[in-house]
Write an enzyme that holds these catalytic residues in place. Structure first.
Site, PDB file in Angstrom:
ATOM      1  N   CYS A  86      -2.864   2.024   8.511  1.00 23.84           N
ATOM      2  CA  CYS A  86      -1.829   1.064   8.224  1.00 23.84           C
ATOM      3  C   CYS A  86      -2.295  -0.362   7.895  1.00 23.84           C
ATOM      4  O   CYS A  86      -2.836  -1.052   8.738  1.00 23.84           O
ATOM      5  CB  CYS A  86      -0.989   1.003   9.482  1.00 23.84           C
ATOM      6  SG  CYS A  86       0.678   0.798   9.119  1.00 23.84           S
ATOM      7  N   GLU A 137       0.828  -1.211   0.000  1.00 22.07           N
ATOM      8  CA  GLU A 137       0.000   0.000   0.000  1.00 22.07           C
ATOM      9  C   GLU A 137       0.863   1.262   0.000  1.00 22.07           C
ATOM     10  O   GLU A 137       1.902   1.302   0.657  1.00 22.07           O
ATOM     11  CB  GLU A 137      -0.813   0.061   1.291  1.00 22.07           C
ATOM     12  CG  GLU A 137      -1.727  -1.087   1.504  1.00 22.07           C
ATOM     13  CD  GLU A 137      -2.488  -0.941   2.828  1.00 22.07           C
ATOM     14  OE1 GLU A 137      -3.302  -1.824   3.106  1.00 22.07           O
ATOM     15  OE2 GLU A 137      -2.270   0.033   3.557  1.00 22.07           O
TER      16      GLU A 137
HETATM   17  N1  SAH Z   1       6.607  -0.006  11.625  1.00 13.91           N
HETATM   18  C1  SAH Z   1       6.617   1.408  11.745  1.00 13.91           C
HETATM   19  C2  SAH Z   1       5.864   2.166  10.668  1.00 13.91           C
HETATM   20  C3  SAH Z   1       4.486   1.661  10.260  1.00 13.91           C
HETATM   21  S1  SAH Z   1       3.092   2.028  11.224  1.00 13.91           S
HETATM   22  C4  SAH Z   1       6.145   1.822  13.125  1.00 13.91           C
HETATM   23  O1  SAH Z   1       5.747   0.967  13.887  1.00 13.91           O
HETATM   24  O2  SAH Z   1       6.219   3.006  13.451  1.00 13.91           O
HETATM   25  C5  SAH Z   1       2.819   3.761  11.207  1.00 13.91           C
HETATM   26  C6  SAH Z   1       2.087   4.230  12.450  1.00 13.91           C
HETATM   27  O3  SAH Z   1       0.687   3.848  12.443  1.00 13.91           O
HETATM   28  C7  SAH Z   1       2.671   3.621  13.728  1.00 13.91           C
HETATM   29  O4  SAH Z   1       2.812   4.586  14.705  1.00 13.91           O
HETATM   30  C8  SAH Z   1       1.621   2.604  14.073  1.00 13.91           C
HETATM   31  O5  SAH Z   1       1.711   2.235  15.403  1.00 13.91           O
HETATM   32  C9  SAH Z   1       0.333   3.316  13.708  1.00 13.91           C
HETATM   33  N2  SAH Z   1      -0.835   2.424  13.622  1.00 13.91           N
HETATM   34  C10 SAH Z   1      -0.889   1.137  13.255  1.00 13.91           C
HETATM   35  N3  SAH Z   1      -2.131   0.645  13.356  1.00 13.91           N
HETATM   36  C11 SAH Z   1      -2.913   1.647  13.798  1.00 13.91           C
HETATM   37  C12 SAH Z   1      -4.313   1.765  14.106  1.00 13.91           C
HETATM   38  N4  SAH Z   1      -5.131   0.742  13.988  1.00 13.91           N
HETATM   39  N5  SAH Z   1      -4.749   2.959  14.534  1.00 13.91           N
HETATM   40  C13 SAH Z   1      -3.910   4.015  14.654  1.00 13.91           C
HETATM   41  N6  SAH Z   1      -2.601   3.969  14.394  1.00 13.91           N
HETATM   42  C14 SAH Z   1      -2.084   2.795  13.963  1.00 13.91           C
END
Ligand code: SAH
Length: 346
Positions: free
Chosen positions: A335, A91
């Site tokens: 994400c 994505e």
């Molecule tokens: N692996 C990296 C980058 C990808 S996620 C990391 O962990 O930072 C990007 C951001 O989106 C991260 O802060 C992650 O925790 C957040 N994220 C993932 N799933 C989410 C959700 N369901 N609701 C809100 N934020 C989310």
């Protein structure tokens, strides 16, 4: 397999030209066609002689991804799901706002970290993305951005996967993105978001790049982070904060902590107390992310009032905090959501 020309760094491209006895100034022309101009094939490189185009066609791949799915949200957020050569799906998102146009880019197919709120980990980890696959996402998003008033200005590595787990390809891609001969996007406009891979944070500090670092903290102490993020068992809360302090000391750059707001879990008064202690003397800001519901986890998003109260109590404790505006909610832009949904359909 024929290599993709977007897997070559500037140095590798010039070395190739040298070994093929091609004039060195062609490197700049080739990159100009690929990155600033965004052509998708060698035939479109108008100022290259025919024999050079034929040679490049024989030696390298250069083309767009197959687009599996593209959805445009009411707010203009555009989400792509690409189908890669081995049918892995990734994505990328274009996020146009009143002040900037941001690309959200993936670095891996799937994710191995299994955070207990994130759709990206649900299907497991498949593989790293190559440098070419990272920059090609950006070429697509940049092309899409031409439909909007503002040019592409910012990149966030917040798509599927863990950027620092794919360190070498990420660094190579960032150098192409940052180069004035490549995408020419300033390092300060590039954000790497990490789950908190401590040794890689230290390695990043030594790269001499002015990129922004965002650390997904999400827990307020060791036990709470253990529950939400399995990576915390390997790199515990205190070690992570210590690595962040070291990063700030070495790079003189501020860190952003991402902190997910989950009703009754992370958004509580004792969380504020604990964060206040953990951040003592550390210059940082907190980006509060309202939890975007993923049905598999059964968490809830706090009410707007609860989120504002949480932010205010952080601010009262001297921690600068802002609530991130959710974008593209109607297109599953959180994400890994679109990828996960499409996987379950197939
Ligand atoms: N692996 C990296 C980058 C990808 S996620 C990391 O962990 O930072 C990007 C951001 O989106 C991260 O802060 C992650 O925790 C957040 N994220 C993932 N799933 C989410 C959700 N369901 N609701 C809100 N934020 C989310």
């Amino acid at each position: 397999m024929t290599p993709d020309i977007r897997d070559l760094s500037w140095e590798e491209l010039t070395a190739y030209l040298k070994s093929a006895r091609i004039e060195p100034f062609r490197a700049q022309q080739i990159w100009q066609w690929i990155y600033p101009k965004g052509v998708w094939n060698f035939d479109g490189m108008g100022n290259l002689p025919k024999d050079l185009k034929e040679r490049l066609k024989k030696d390298f791949l250069l083309g767009p991804f197959a687009v599996d799915h593209k959805v445009v949200s009411e707010d203009g957020t555009t989400k792509f799901l690409f189908d890669l050569h081995d049918h892995e799906k990734i994505e990328s998102v274009l996020i146009p706002t009143a002040t900037r146009t941001t690309a959200c880019i993936s670095t891996q197919a799937g994710c191995k970290f299994g955070c207990k709120f994130c759709a990206s980990g649900l299907g497991g980890w498949k593989r790293h993305l190559s440098c070419a696959e990272i920059v090609t996402q950006l070429l697509h998003v940049k092309e899409e951005s031409l439909k909007h008033p503002r040019p592409l200005s910012n990149i966030v590595f917040m798509g599927t996967g863990e950027p620092l787990d794919n360190f070498d390809n990420l660094m190579k891609a960032i150098r192409i993105i940052n180069s004035d001969k490549g995408f020419n996007i300033g390092a300060r406009h590039i954000t790497i978001s990490t789950v908190g891979v401590v040794p890689r944070i230290k390695e990043l500090a030594g790269q001499g790049l002015q990129v922004e670092l965002a650390v997904s903290l999400h827990g307020y102490d060791n036990p709470s982070r253990n529950v939400l993020m399995p990576v915390n068992r390997k790199y515990p809360f205190d070690e992570l904060i210590a690595a962040c302090r070291e990063y700030v000391r070495l790079t003189k750059r501020q860190i952003t902590f991402e902190y997910i707001l989950i009703k009754g879990v992370t958004c509580t008064p004792n969380a504020v107390e604990s964060l206040k202690k953990a951040f003592k003397g550390l210059i940082c800001k907190m980006n509060l992310i309202p939890y975007n519901p993923v049905s598999e986890f059964g968490h809830q998003t706090p009410t707007r009032q609860e989120m504002l109260a949480f932010r205010d109590s952080l601010e009262d404790s001297g921690i600068h905090a802002t609530i991130r505006t959710p974008r593209g909610k109607d297109v599953n832009a959180a994400c890994g959501q679109l990828r996960h949904q499409r996987q379950n359909q197939n």
